[in-house]
Design an enzyme around this catalytic site. Structure first.
Site, short mmCIF file in Angstrom:
data_model
loop_
_atom_site.label_atom_id
_atom_site.label_comp_id
_atom_site.label_asym_id
_atom_site.label_seq_id
_atom_site.Cartn_x
_atom_site.Cartn_y
_atom_site.Cartn_z
N ASN A 2 -3.54 -4.98 -3.21
CA ASN A 2 -4.32 -5.36 -1.89
C ASN A 2 -4.63 -3.92 -1.47
OD1 ASN A 2 -5.30 -5.57 0.55
ND2 ASN A 2 -3.44 -6.72 1.36
N TRP A 3 -5.91 -3.42 -1.49
CA TRP A 3 -6.34 -2.31 -1.04
C TRP A 3 -6.57 -2.03 0.36
CZ3 TRP A 3 -10.25 -0.53 -5.66
CH2 TRP A 3 -9.29 -0.30 -6.83
N LYS A 4 -6.54 -3.15 0.88
CA LYS A 4 -6.89 -2.99 2.52
C LYS A 4 -8.12 -1.96 2.70
CE LYS A 4 -1.83 -3.64 3.07
NZ LYS A 4 -0.69 -3.51 3.88
N HIS A 33 -2.89 -12.54 6.10
CA HIS A 33 -2.01 -11.44 5.92
C HIS A 33 -1.77 -10.82 7.38
CE1 HIS A 33 -0.95 -7.21 5.55
NE2 HIS A 33 -1.08 -7.63 4.08
N GLU A 41 -1.64 -8.40 8.91
CA GLU A 41 -2.46 -7.25 9.46
C GLU A 41 -3.85 -8.16 10.53
OE1 GLU A 41 -3.02 -4.79 6.26
OE2 GLU A 41 -0.92 -4.03 6.49
N GLU A 54 5.43 -11.83 2.93
CA GLU A 54 5.54 -10.69 3.22
C GLU A 54 6.25 -10.49 4.48
OE1 GLU A 54 2.02 -8.50 1.05
OE2 GLU A 54 1.32 -9.29 2.79
N GLY A 66 4.62 -1.57 4.26
CA GLY A 66 4.54 -0.09 4.44
C GLY A 66 5.45 0.92 5.16
N SER A 71 6.40 -3.08 0.49
CA SER A 71 7.00 -1.75 -0.04
C SER A 71 7.71 -2.02 -1.40
CB SER A 71 8.19 -1.31 0.75
OG SER A 71 7.65 -1.05 2.20
N GLY A 129 0.73 -3.16 -1.46
CA GLY A 129 -0.13 -2.47 -1.00
C GLY A 129 -0.31 -0.91 -1.28
N GLY A 130 0.41 0.03 -0.57
CA GLY A 130 0.41 1.52 -1.02
C GLY A 130 0.49 1.75 -2.39
P1 13P Z 1 2.87 -2.11 1.18
O1 13P Z 1 3.02 -2.37 -0.34
O2 13P Z 1 1.99 -0.89 1.32
O3 13P Z 1 4.09 -2.36 1.88
O4 13P Z 1 1.93 -3.52 1.54
C1 13P Z 1 2.04 -4.74 1.42
C2 13P Z 1 1.09 -5.67 1.77
O5 13P Z 1 0.76 -5.65 2.96
C3 13P Z 1 0.34 -6.08 0.52
O6 13P Z 1 -0.66 -7.28 1.07
#
Ligand code: 13P
Length: 247
Positions: A5-7, A90, A92, A160, A166, A204, A225-226
């Site tokens: 997930n590149w956001k 999600h 966010e 999640e 993050g 994470s 994500g990251g």
């Molecule tokens: P991180 O892997 O950066 O914690 O993000 C997880 C996430 O929100 C994937 O959708």
């Protein structure tokens, strides 16, 4: 399945470098269950750069319908773009864009109607985690978002915990395994066809903790994500996944 997930990250130049590196690495890994969710803007670039590879490209979000909805991407646009899956719910989107379960349920129904694979994200806050309310929260999110609706055979749930996204903090893999089993039970008991969905863990995940997660029976993959922004690290995680789950 492992999904990136590149956001709201990426640009045309660095995406190109990412794809080239990823293709090099994938030639030796050969996993068949990889997804990437770039921004809508970069969707076609990634789809085209990875077109010769067995990789699913999806959306990070979608609107419930088309028409007079400025700034939106509709389900029929998603079909037109030939997407493979779509994240919904999600944390966010829930927090920053005030999306509630009712609205996410409409997104779920829009995806079902258009036969697009839904990846429903659920998770508890740190306060709820500390108060031992994780399962109650997850059950309520599942019930409000999908129960009573058609449960698609290809539904995937992404667990999640909000406090793990993050932050570098994660729940214990064994506890995540128990939670995933609970999620599968909740969905299965509501499914007319007795469906038991795949459940991914997100929050994470990195190449150091990935083996501890993938060794667990009910953890069917990860939403990353990251760590997915670096093609090498993402490839390392896929390699670990492949070793544990695809042999
Ligand atoms: P991180 O892997 O950066 O914690 O993000 C997880 C996430 O929100 C994937 O959708």
């Amino acid at each position: 399945m492992i999904i990136a997930n590149w956001k709201a990250n990426g640009d045309f130049e660095s995406n190109k470098v990412w794809c080239n590196r990823f293709i090099e690495r994938m030639s030796s890994i050969g996993s068949k269950s990889i997804g990437i969710a770039p921004s809508h803007l970069h969707f076609n670039q990634i789809k085209s750069d990875l077109k010769d590879h067995d990789i699913e490209i999806g959306f990070q979000d979608i609107d419930i319908e088309g028409g007079a909805r400025t700034g939106s991407i509709s389900p029929s646009m998603a079909i037109d773009s030939n997407i493979s899956f779509c994240l919904i719910g999600h944390s966010e989107r829930r927090e920053i864009f005030n999306e509630d379960n009712n609205y996410i349920s409409k997104k779920y129904q829009a995806l079902t109607k258009h036969n697009i694979k839904p990846i429903l994200c659920i998770g508890e806050s740190y306060k709820e985690f500390q108060a031992g309310k994780t399962e109650k929260k997850l059950q309520s999110q599942i019930e409000k978002c999908i129960l009573g609706k058609t449960i698609q055979e290809n539904l995937i749930i992404a667990y999640e915990p909000i406090w793990a996204i993050g932050t570098g903090n994660t729940p214990k893999p064994k506890d995540v395994n128990t939670i995933h089993e609970f999620i599968k039970d909740v969905v299965q008991s509501a499914s007319e066809k007795n469906l038991r969905p795949k459940v991914l863990y997100g929050g994470s995940v990195n190449k150091l903790n990935a083996p501890d997660f993938f060794v667990e029976k009910n953890i069917d993959g990860a939403l990353i994500g990251g760590a997915s922004l670096d093609a090498n690290v993402f490839s390392d995680i896929i390699e670990i996944f492949s070793r544990h789950k695809e042999k």
